[in-house]
Design an enzyme around this catalytic site. Structure first.
Site, PDB file in Angstrom:
ATOM      1  N   GLY A 158      37.299  46.617  67.206  1.00 15.60           N
ATOM      2  CA  GLY A 158      37.575  45.456  66.376  1.00 15.60           C
ATOM      3  C   GLY A 158      37.296  45.714  64.909  1.00 15.60           C
ATOM      4  O   GLY A 158      37.580  44.873  64.062  1.00 15.60           O
ATOM      5  N   CYS A 167      25.241  57.751  73.373  1.00 16.52           N
ATOM      6  CA  CYS A 167      26.331  56.845  73.739  1.00 16.52           C
ATOM      7  C   CYS A 167      27.678  57.556  73.674  1.00 16.52           C
ATOM      8  O   CYS A 167      28.511  57.405  74.573  1.00 16.52           O
ATOM      9  CB  CYS A 167      26.321  55.624  72.824  1.00 16.52           C
ATOM     10  N   CYS A 182      24.255  49.200  67.825  1.00 13.85           N
ATOM     11  CA  CYS A 182      25.164  48.099  68.142  1.00 13.85           C
ATOM     12  C   CYS A 182      24.541  47.070  69.072  1.00 13.85           C
ATOM     13  O   CYS A 182      24.922  45.899  69.051  1.00 13.85           O
ATOM     14  CB  CYS A 182      26.457  48.640  68.741  1.00 13.85           C
TER      15      CYS A 182
END
Length: 357
Positions: free
Chosen positions: A14, A102, A197
């Site tokens: 996004g 990640c 995040c």
């Protein structure tokens, strides 16, 4: 990659980078679909709303581009491989870099395993990095934009993963990406991504407090003299000065932490410099390049200035990195990533900085 008929899945957050990455591939004639990651389970108290907000924004961008959009639930592996390790590392007085884990386990590693389900052959991301394939193999390179280069976060990716990755922004500059997003009126956020995040508000203390207890302990100087009391190892990091609560005429910084004794050691600013760093989990990506190659540099944190490498030597299961000039606050848990020019040679996790027995 020249075959425009093979579907490319674009990992879409996004944000402006991944959105423009998808747009650029479309403009080049590729068949593109967007995929976003559900990284939080419904019972996760932190960051779930933020994750859903990003997924919805990515869906809007995909609609604006006219491409399909999918959501893949990777919340279990994210919790096990990233969040659990993050908490464990902090409980031991270390400062991890969750983005590296990640990328390896989740955003790239697990997602690459999923894309065949969509009949896709490649995964693209909005990272500022480059991949070079030649007769010597597949290599990871810095992004052209030095200020935004993200190769540091990707140094653990194996060649077989890199060969299926596309970085459309690798040769571009951030300012141009923002300009392209504005020109195309993409419904994206111009804000930079969060450092972590899953803690969008940056409140590490509250996040960690939901998962562990904080045990107070002693703050010591280099001689072992007790100077004060800390509130729990997870609340501190090497190089920290604020929040120590010490009455001292000298500016003191966290220089070491001992989880077994639950103590923190402090020292003056100059005492945090070191030219010797011990690394664990060492990776050497470029077997054809010797460890004693001149001209290598290392970054001991993502934003750290590079330092010249003088020598790399193996010591048991670890590797000792000796530098031509000292770096400040080499922090256990952070990655030390080694480069030769633009090429990522390898790296490891910092275990200790300073004199190593």
């Amino acid at each position: 990659m020249n075959d425009t008929s093979e579907l490319i899945m674009v990992a879409m957050s996004g944000g402006v980078d991944s959105s423009v990455a998808a747009m650029l591939l479309l403009e080049q004639g590729y068949d593109v679909a967007g995929v976003s990651l559900q990284l939080k389970s419904n019972n996760e108290p932190y960051g779930n709303g933020y994750n859903l907000k990003l997924i919805n924004r990515a869906r809007e961008v995909a609609a604006a581009l006219g491409i399909p959009h999918y959501v893949v639930d990777l919340s279990d592996i994210f919790s096990q491989r990233v969040i659990a390790d993050f908490c464990q590392q902090y409980s031991q007085g270390r400062t991890p870099n969750p983005c590296i884990r990640c990328n390896y386990y989740v955003k790239i590693g697990a997602l690459l395993e999923k894309i065949p389900d969509f009949n896709a052959g490649y995964l693209a991301t909005g990272h500022y990095a480059r991949v070079l394939s030649d007769e010597n193999g597949t290599h990871l390179l810095k992004g052209a934009d030095e200020k935004k280069d993200q190769s540091y976060f990707l140094y653990t990716l194996p060649p077989e993963s890199l060969s299926r990755l596309i970085f459309p922004l690798g040769k571009r500059y951030k300012k141009d990406i923002i300009r392209l997003a504005d020109k195309m009126k993409l419904p994206v956020s111009q804000k930079e991504s969060q450092d972590v995040c899953f803690i969008p508000d940056g409140d590490y203390k509250s996040f960690l407090a939901t998962r562990m207890g904080f045990t107070p302990g002693k703050i010591l100087d280099k001689t072992g003299k007790i100077l004060g009391e800390h509130q729990g190892l997870p609340l501190y990091t090497i190089g920290q000065r604020q929040g120590l609560g010490l009455a001292s005429n000298e500016k003191l910084f966290v220089s070491d932490m001992n989880p077994e004794a639950n103590t923190i050691m402090v020292a003056s600013h100059d005492q945090l410099y070191t030219s010797r760093i011990l690394l664990s989990n060492f990776i050497w990506r470029e077997s054809r390049i010797p460890l004693d190659t001149p001209g290598m540099i290392v970054k001991v944190r993502y934003k750290a200035a590079p330092a010249e490498v003088k020598k790399i030597s193996q010591t048991g299961d670890f590797y000792l990195l000796e530098l031509a000039s000292p770096v400040w606050a080499a922090t256990p848990g952070q990655a030390a990533v080694i480069y030769l020019g633009d090429m990522v040679l390898g790296g490891g996790i910092i275990e200790h900085g300073g004199d190593v027995a």
